[in-house]
Design a protein around this motif. Sequence first.
Motif, PDB file in Angstrom:
ATOM      1  N   THR A   1      -5.312  -2.266   4.111  1.00 50.23           N
ATOM      2  CA  THR A   1      -4.228  -1.982   3.162  1.00 50.23           C
ATOM      3  C   THR A   1      -4.771  -1.769   1.753  1.00 50.23           C
ATOM      4  O   THR A   1      -4.013  -1.428   0.847  1.00 50.23           O
ATOM      5  CB  THR A   1      -3.206  -3.137   3.122  1.00 50.23           C
TER       6      THR A   1
ATOM      7  N   ASP B   1       0.840  -1.191   0.000  1.00 44.11           N
ATOM      8  CA  ASP B   1       0.000   0.000   0.000  1.00 44.11           C
ATOM      9  C   ASP B   1       0.881   1.249   0.000  1.00 44.11           C
ATOM     10  O   ASP B   1       2.113   1.154  -0.044  1.00 44.11           O
ATOM     11  CB  ASP B   1      -1.003  -0.021   1.163  1.00 44.11           C
TER      12      ASP B   1
ATOM     13  N   CYS C   1      -6.387  -4.223   0.021  1.00 49.54           N
ATOM     14  CA  CYS C   1      -6.428  -5.485  -0.716  1.00 49.54           C
ATOM     15  C   CYS C   1      -7.868  -5.942  -0.920  1.00 49.54           C
ATOM     16  O   CYS C   1      -8.784  -5.550  -0.188  1.00 49.54           O
ATOM     17  CB  CYS C   1      -5.631  -6.568  -0.004  1.00 49.54           C
TER      18      CYS C   1
ATOM     19  N   SER D   1       0.231  -5.816   0.893  1.00 47.59           N
ATOM     20  CA  SER D   1      -1.201  -5.751   0.622  1.00 47.59           C
ATOM     21  C   SER D   1      -1.711  -7.019  -0.064  1.00 47.59           C
ATOM     22  O   SER D   1      -2.555  -7.720   0.483  1.00 47.59           O
ATOM     23  CB  SER D   1      -1.519  -4.519  -0.234  1.00 47.59           C
TER      24      SER D   1
END
Length: 275
Positions: free
Chosen positions: A200, A172, A202, A178
């Motif tokens: 993050t 990130d 994801c 991430s």
Amino acid sequence: MKVIYNSRTVEESDLGFFWNNRAYMYGDSLFETIFCYQGTPMRLGYHVDRLKKGMEILEMDANDLISEKNLQEEIAQLILLNRIDGDVRIRLQVVRKAGGYYTPTQNSCDYIMMAIPMKWSSYGIKAKAGIAKSVHTVFQSFSFCKTGSALTYVKAGLEMRKRELNEILITDTNGNISEASSSNIFWIKDNQLFTPSLETGCINGVRRRWIIDQMLKIDKNVMEVKAQITELSNADYLFTSNATGIHFIGELDGKEYTNPTNSNPPAFLAALLVP
């Protein structure tokens, strides 16, 4: 109205599905990749749940046809129509109907499904991975779902190919681990399983959710963390997961990880290597 298409003058209506499609124009769509093992959709409820939550956040009207029961029936029909035997990857895309520019004029949607034959294996090995330098993930209210705007992953894939890697990990904007180019990331350290926090940016992958739920069933928590890439230097195992399975990383920037075929992996890991 006439348009220029590949240096040819055509009527915009002749372009059919794409000429005013909001997925094509603005990336205004969501999609799911559903793995079918021997024709059976795996974790379909997880897919429908993520899709419905994404549609709610993007203010898309939920189509009554997008239900677990209906999709299961239509997937079976699609596989039969295409005469596919064995394992199948289903691509389901939901697109907001045409109208407006960046701001839609309506929230109703269409959806399309396609079937692609594939072959499942219990796990794979990706020999060499690296850290992406060209892109980072950013947390947003909809970053947990799979959208039609996937340039972050396209650019990561291009970098992976240029650097001759088998996988690439994305951090990130704060340097936290991430996800991977098309998968979530997990690591095992001292018999503890870790994965990046959704904060993050994801994607909340279907197999990621399933792995977390499976671990809870055996009273073993998965630690969802914000961790710098240096945290992986002490890990024993590093692997990616997506709807179609798990892949172990052999090496990341010079650090070698344990291969499950050449070791005695934690017992809980074997339980995750299923369709």
